[in-house]
Design a protein around this motif. Sequence first.
Motif, PDB file in Angstrom:
ATOM      1  N   SER A 228      46.789  42.713  48.910  1.00 31.04           N
ATOM      2  CA  SER A 228      47.477  42.951  47.609  1.00 31.04           C
ATOM      3  C   SER A 228      47.355  41.573  46.612  1.00 31.04           C
ATOM      4  O   SER A 228      47.076  42.232  45.315  1.00 31.04           O
ATOM      5  CB  SER A 228      48.677  43.683  47.952  1.00 31.04           C
ATOM      6  OG  SER A 228      49.347  43.834  46.548  1.00 31.04           O
ATOM      7  N   GLN A 229      47.592  40.803  47.106  1.00 32.38           N
ATOM      8  CA  GLN A 229      47.678  39.393  46.308  1.00 32.38           C
ATOM      9  C   GLN A 229      46.487  39.129  45.828  1.00 32.38           C
ATOM     10  O   GLN A 229      46.292  38.652  44.481  1.00 32.38           O
ATOM     11  CB  GLN A 229      48.529  38.169  47.185  1.00 32.38           C
ATOM     12  CG  GLN A 229      48.479  37.038  46.008  1.00 32.38           C
ATOM     13  CD  GLN A 229      49.292  35.954  47.285  1.00 32.38           C
ATOM     14  OE1 GLN A 229      49.381  35.983  48.326  1.00 32.38           O
ATOM     15  NE2 GLN A 229      49.705  34.883  46.210  1.00 32.38           N
ATOM     16  N   ARG A 232      45.569  41.715  42.967  1.00 35.14           N
ATOM     17  CA  ARG A 232      46.386  41.319  41.792  1.00 35.14           C
ATOM     18  C   ARG A 232      45.557  40.033  40.785  1.00 35.14           C
ATOM     19  O   ARG A 232      45.435  40.096  39.746  1.00 35.14           O
ATOM     20  CB  ARG A 232      47.608  40.801  42.027  1.00 35.14           C
ATOM     21  CG  ARG A 232      48.426  42.137  42.305  1.00 35.14           C
ATOM     22  CD  ARG A 232      50.158  42.045  42.281  1.00 35.14           C
ATOM     23  NE  ARG A 232      50.414  40.901  43.110  1.00 35.14           N
ATOM     24  CZ  ARG A 232      51.001  40.889  44.421  1.00 35.14           C
ATOM     25  NH1 ARG A 232      50.858  42.332  44.752  1.00 35.14           N
ATOM     26  NH2 ARG A 232      51.148  40.151  45.051  1.00 35.14           N
ATOM     27  N   LYS A 233      45.119  39.084  41.673  1.00 37.00           N
ATOM     28  CA  LYS A 233      44.541  38.034  41.052  1.00 37.00           C
ATOM     29  C   LYS A 233      43.143  38.352  40.437  1.00 37.00           C
ATOM     30  O   LYS A 233      42.782  37.973  39.362  1.00 37.00           O
ATOM     31  CB  LYS A 233      44.239  36.829  42.152  1.00 37.00           C
ATOM     32  CG  LYS A 233      45.519  36.229  42.657  1.00 37.00           C
ATOM     33  CD  LYS A 233      45.212  35.076  43.535  1.00 37.00           C
ATOM     34  CE  LYS A 233      46.365  34.396  44.117  1.00 37.00           C
ATOM     35  NZ  LYS A 233      46.003  33.230  45.070  1.00 37.00           N
ATOM     36  N   THR A 235      42.448  41.383  39.200  1.00 30.52           N
ATOM     37  CA  THR A 235      42.763  42.169  38.125  1.00 30.52           C
ATOM     38  C   THR A 235      43.125  41.377  37.190  1.00 30.52           C
ATOM     39  O   THR A 235      42.817  41.552  35.880  1.00 30.52           O
ATOM     40  CB  THR A 235      43.652  43.227  38.517  1.00 30.52           C
ATOM     41  OG1 THR A 235      43.522  44.046  39.640  1.00 30.52           O
ATOM     42  CG2 THR A 235      44.154  43.890  37.276  1.00 30.52           C
TER      43      THR A 235
END
Length: 286
Positions: A228-229, A232-233, A235
């Motif tokens: 997930s992290q 996000r990075k 994106t």
Amino acid sequence: MTCLLKLLYVCCSLLLVAAATAPNFAAQINTIPMLSGMNFKSWKESAEIVLGCMDLDLSLREDRPVATPDNPNEAKIEKWDRSNRMCLMIIKRSIPEMIRGSIAESESAKGFLETVEKFFAKNDKVETSSVLSKLVSMNYKGKGNIREYILEMSNLASKLKALKLELPEDLIVHLVLISLPSHFSQFKVSYNTQKEKWTLNELISHCVQEEERLKREKTESAHLATNSQNKRKRTAGNSSQNKKAKEQPAGVKCFFCKKYGHMKNDCSKFAAWKVKKGLPVEPSAK
């Protein structure tokens, strides 16, 4: 002459065997620790193990045979006397002279060992209180092996039983469950809501399975959090690139003034620079 040679051969063989086993004999005796005020139990266990492995513990296990007119028992008595003599020497060797001088002498190795035990016997009440306090204050930190942790609690319960304080198995099971950390909460609720009671062995089996399940969940959660992290990075990176692309003006870029919308030959600044240098200027410069 032949008999004499055979006798000499047997004697030499026995001497060779004795010489070969002497270092091993001494090495085994040296494994018995010196007795102190803090290690009586381990000292006694070591002494009994060594004497048993050396086949010298007959006098500690049996009483001296009795000779009768019908059965003199000479061989048995001789073997017992040798065992008793060797046991006394080996046991006394591992007791410091300062302590040995305070212990009453005994002709029997078994009797001497019992006298030493009485000399170092602990107050049962004090030891019971100490073991019980340790048992009820134990807490599993989630580190190490839960099987070994429960077996350690079971061992303390066994010590209490030896001190004539026997705890029911149900109570030991509850003590184990109480000592488990908060992430075992669901596991404890599940046990308390069911009708069946577990034995200590069943509890160990279920706890091992539960700990493995919790470890798998923790690993999967960490993996999902990492993914997930990273997402996000990615994106955020794509959004930044798109923003820069939108902010960048359209058209060609002047290599002289670095502005967009015209080429170098059409740049007014470039034309001014050429005039300053005395170079011809094209009329289309902007």
